[in-house]
Write an enzyme that holds these catalytic residues in place. Sequence first.
Site, PDB file in Angstrom:
ATOM      1  N   GLY A   1      37.416  41.324  46.733  1.00 56.37           N
ATOM      2  CA  GLY A   1      37.915  42.686  46.518  1.00 56.37           C
ATOM      3  C   GLY A   1      38.556  42.800  45.149  1.00 56.37           C
ATOM      4  O   GLY A   1      39.090  41.819  44.634  1.00 56.37           O
TER       5      GLY A   1
ATOM      6  N   ARG B   1      30.918  40.551  46.871  1.00 53.02           N
ATOM      7  CA  ARG B   1      30.966  39.478  47.869  1.00 53.02           C
ATOM      8  C   ARG B   1      29.544  38.931  47.973  1.00 53.02           C
ATOM      9  O   ARG B   1      28.588  39.649  47.675  1.00 53.02           O
ATOM     10  CB  ARG B   1      31.451  40.032  49.207  1.00 53.02           C
ATOM     11  CG  ARG B   1      32.866  40.619  49.077  1.00 53.02           C
ATOM     12  CD  ARG B   1      33.439  41.031  50.401  1.00 53.02           C
ATOM     13  NE  ARG B   1      34.544  41.968  50.222  1.00 53.02           N
ATOM     14  CZ  ARG B   1      35.802  41.620  50.028  1.00 53.02           C
ATOM     15  NH1 ARG B   1      36.153  40.352  49.989  1.00 53.02           N
ATOM     16  NH2 ARG B   1      36.734  42.543  49.884  1.00 53.02           N
TER      17      ARG B   1
ATOM     18  N   ASP C   1      41.382  34.049  48.560  1.00 57.68           N
ATOM     19  CA  ASP C   1      41.160  32.758  49.229  1.00 57.68           C
ATOM     20  C   ASP C   1      39.679  32.434  49.417  1.00 57.68           C
ATOM     21  O   ASP C   1      39.273  31.278  49.277  1.00 57.68           O
ATOM     22  CB  ASP C   1      41.814  32.782  50.618  1.00 57.68           C
ATOM     23  CG  ASP C   1      43.320  32.740  50.521  1.00 57.68           C
ATOM     24  OD1 ASP C   1      43.841  32.359  49.460  1.00 57.68           O
ATOM     25  OD2 ASP C   1      43.973  33.103  51.518  1.00 57.68           O
TER      26      ASP C   1
ATOM     27  N   THR D   1      44.713  39.777  44.052  1.00 56.97           N
ATOM     28  CA  THR D   1      44.513  40.691  45.172  1.00 56.97           C
ATOM     29  C   THR D   1      45.758  41.550  45.299  1.00 56.97           C
ATOM     30  O   THR D   1      46.871  41.047  45.098  1.00 56.97           O
ATOM     31  CB  THR D   1      44.294  39.952  46.505  1.00 56.97           C
ATOM     32  OG1 THR D   1      44.423  40.891  47.577  1.00 56.97           O
ATOM     33  CG2 THR D   1      45.297  38.856  46.750  1.00 56.97           C
TER      34      THR D   1
ATOM     35  N   ASP E   1      46.843  42.589  48.042  1.00 59.57           N
ATOM     36  CA  ASP E   1      47.472  42.309  49.350  1.00 59.57           C
ATOM     37  C   ASP E   1      48.542  41.216  49.277  1.00 59.57           C
ATOM     38  O   ASP E   1      49.353  41.091  50.189  1.00 59.57           O
ATOM     39  CB  ASP E   1      46.397  41.865  50.357  1.00 59.57           C
ATOM     40  CG  ASP E   1      45.323  42.921  50.544  1.00 59.57           C
ATOM     41  OD1 ASP E   1      45.641  44.105  50.372  1.00 59.57           O
ATOM     42  OD2 ASP E   1      44.172  42.558  50.845  1.00 59.57           O
TER      43      ASP E   1
ATOM     44  N   ASP F   1      48.120  38.072  49.623  1.00 58.64           N
ATOM     45  CA  ASP F   1      47.923  37.134  50.730  1.00 58.64           C
ATOM     46  C   ASP F   1      47.279  35.825  50.284  1.00 58.64           C
ATOM     47  O   ASP F   1      46.863  35.021  51.115  1.00 58.64           O
ATOM     48  CB  ASP F   1      47.068  37.786  51.831  1.00 58.64           C
ATOM     49  CG  ASP F   1      45.687  38.205  51.333  1.00 58.64           C
ATOM     50  OD1 ASP F   1      45.435  38.117  50.118  1.00 58.64           O
ATOM     51  OD2 ASP F   1      44.875  38.637  52.161  1.00 58.64           O
TER      52      ASP F   1
ATOM     53  N   ARG G   1      45.941  44.344  54.562  1.00 57.14           N
ATOM     54  CA  ARG G   1      45.215  43.600  55.616  1.00 57.14           C
ATOM     55  C   ARG G   1      46.212  42.914  56.546  1.00 57.14           C
ATOM     56  O   ARG G   1      47.083  43.573  57.084  1.00 57.14           O
ATOM     57  CB  ARG G   1      44.207  42.631  55.007  1.00 57.14           C
ATOM     58  CG  ARG G   1      43.004  43.385  54.477  1.00 57.14           C
ATOM     59  CD  ARG G   1      41.857  42.483  54.227  1.00 57.14           C
ATOM     60  NE  ARG G   1      42.225  41.454  53.280  1.00 57.14           N
ATOM     61  CZ  ARG G   1      41.371  40.774  52.543  1.00 57.14           C
ATOM     62  NH1 ARG G   1      40.098  40.998  52.671  1.00 57.14           N
ATOM     63  NH2 ARG G   1      41.782  39.884  51.698  1.00 57.14           N
TER      64      ARG G   1
HETATM   65  P1  ATP Z   1      39.770  39.373  49.031  1.00 57.88           P
HETATM   66  O1  ATP Z   1      41.217  39.275  48.750  1.00 57.88           O
HETATM   67  O2  ATP Z   1      39.178  40.634  48.586  1.00 57.88           O
HETATM   68  O3  ATP Z   1      39.359  39.045  50.438  1.00 57.88           O
HETATM   69  P2  ATP Z   1      38.400  36.947  48.587  1.00 57.88           P
HETATM   70  O4  ATP Z   1      38.093  36.135  47.392  1.00 57.88           O
HETATM   71  O5  ATP Z   1      39.187  36.263  49.679  1.00 57.88           O
HETATM   72  O6  ATP Z   1      39.111  38.261  48.091  1.00 57.88           O
HETATM   73  P3  ATP Z   1      36.030  36.959  50.207  1.00 57.88           P
HETATM   74  O7  ATP Z   1      35.072  38.053  50.505  1.00 57.88           O
HETATM   75  O8  ATP Z   1      36.663  36.256  51.339  1.00 57.88           O
HETATM   76  O9  ATP Z   1      37.064  37.573  49.177  1.00 57.88           O
HETATM   77  O10 ATP Z   1      35.267  35.829  49.338  1.00 57.88           O
HETATM   78  C1  ATP Z   1      34.570  36.182  48.152  1.00 57.88           C
HETATM   79  C2  ATP Z   1      33.315  35.378  48.070  1.00 57.88           C
HETATM   80  O11 ATP Z   1      33.621  33.976  48.013  1.00 57.88           O
HETATM   81  C3  ATP Z   1      32.403  35.493  49.295  1.00 57.88           C
HETATM   82  O12 ATP Z   1      31.603  36.665  49.264  1.00 57.88           O
HETATM   83  C4  ATP Z   1      31.576  34.234  49.159  1.00 57.88           C
HETATM   84  O13 ATP Z   1      30.580  34.422  48.195  1.00 57.88           O
HETATM   85  C5  ATP Z   1      32.588  33.222  48.629  1.00 57.88           C
HETATM   86  N1  ATP Z   1      33.146  32.431  49.736  1.00 57.88           N
HETATM   87  C6  ATP Z   1      34.025  32.828  50.676  1.00 57.88           C
HETATM   88  N2  ATP Z   1      34.283  31.845  51.566  1.00 57.88           N
HETATM   89  C7  ATP Z   1      33.530  30.795  51.179  1.00 57.88           C
HETATM   90  C8  ATP Z   1      33.329  29.463  51.694  1.00 57.88           C
HETATM   91  N3  ATP Z   1      33.965  29.032  52.780  1.00 57.88           N
HETATM   92  N4  ATP Z   1      32.476  28.660  51.038  1.00 57.88           N
HETATM   93  C9  ATP Z   1      31.827  29.083  49.943  1.00 57.88           C
HETATM   94  N5  ATP Z   1      31.970  30.304  49.406  1.00 57.88           N
HETATM   95  C10 ATP Z   1      32.801  31.160  50.007  1.00 57.88           C
END
Ligand code: ATP
Length: 319
Positions: free
Chosen positions: A11, A72, A103, A125, A127, A129, A171
């Site tokens: 995000g 994503r 994360d 982020t 959030d 978090d 969230r």
């Molecule tokens: P947000 O705060 O918006 O959730 P985020 O980085 O946590 O940010 P996610 O959608 O959870 O957002 O993860 C972003 C991208 O990271 C995913 O679309 C995927 O491509 C990759 N990713 C997430 N989890 C894994 C994992 N366990 N192993 C490998 N790649 C991952």
Amino acid sequence: MKRIAVLTSGGDAPLMNAALRAVVRKAIYNGLDVYGIMYGYAGLLKKEIKKMELGSVGDIIHRGGTKLYTARCQEFLQPEVRAKAVEILKEYAIEGLIVIGGDGSYRGALELTKLGMPGIGIPATIDNDVLGTEFSIGFDTALNTVIEAIDKIRDTAMSHERTYVIEVMGRDCGDIAQWAGVAGGAETVLVPEKPIDINATIERIKRGHERGKKHSIIIVSEGVGNAVEIGRQIKDICGYDTRVTILGHVQRGGSPTATDRVLASRFGSRAVELLCEGKFGHTVGIIKNEIVDMEFENALKMKKLSNSSLAELCDELAI
Ligand code: ATP
């Protein structure tokens, strides 16, 4: 290390541009080539990779969003897809990757590190978090957007003697709500970390009315549930004129605050230093106002660092 790459993932947060600028400028300052990968891991797989120059990140420190776009990428959960990503990075002679995201994005970077492509994470982020840091970039900006909205709503709440339920993002993390509760002088803050006590909330609003305060601000973090339903319950039980405002995606944009810009610049700079020092698979963060770094595995195992005393403070001041 001669050549690195940077991407924004997950995000968006209003500070991704400022962090990107810091990474690009610090890398060039240190004599490295730096490449920008568009659309996060999805763009990496499609080879949407371009060389960044000093001027590529000019005039973006004050802009929300991300110049590299974000996405994503579900496919990235598959090991063979990640192996392909490493091949692509090697094809471009890239030796290290800085990932600006949450994360999930860290997990992706950790997996790439295990495959021999050193990753570094910058927490971004609204959030707040992300693990391994007290603050993520974007949080302060979102908080200030929320405060501006609360101040405006307070004016109309007072004029019409209304109770306002304001839903904010976050969230499963109540930080935006909790900080906004203190900074915005809310009567009550409902966060996902604490069981909701609607009766206590109503008692508090009633106490205010009894001492002549006919308007109230209740902040509900989105992880708590339905703000409209909470507003309806307050109206049904107390009979007070109650309105609900859901702030929504306005919290994700806007020009970043000075605090966030400085933090993003410090994180971006440290991330490049870590790659240069050969400290791979680390996140950067801020704890007790010091820039810190830790291994992804350790950060991802940590409990969320939170300031629980704020909940108490909010209750005490809204007596
Ligand atoms: P947000 O705060 O918006 O959730 P985020 O980085 O946590 O940010 P996610 O959608 O959870 O957002 O993860 C972003 C991208 O990271 C995913 O679309 C995927 O491509 C990759 N990713 C997430 N989890 C894994 C994992 N366990 N192993 C490998 N790649 C991952």
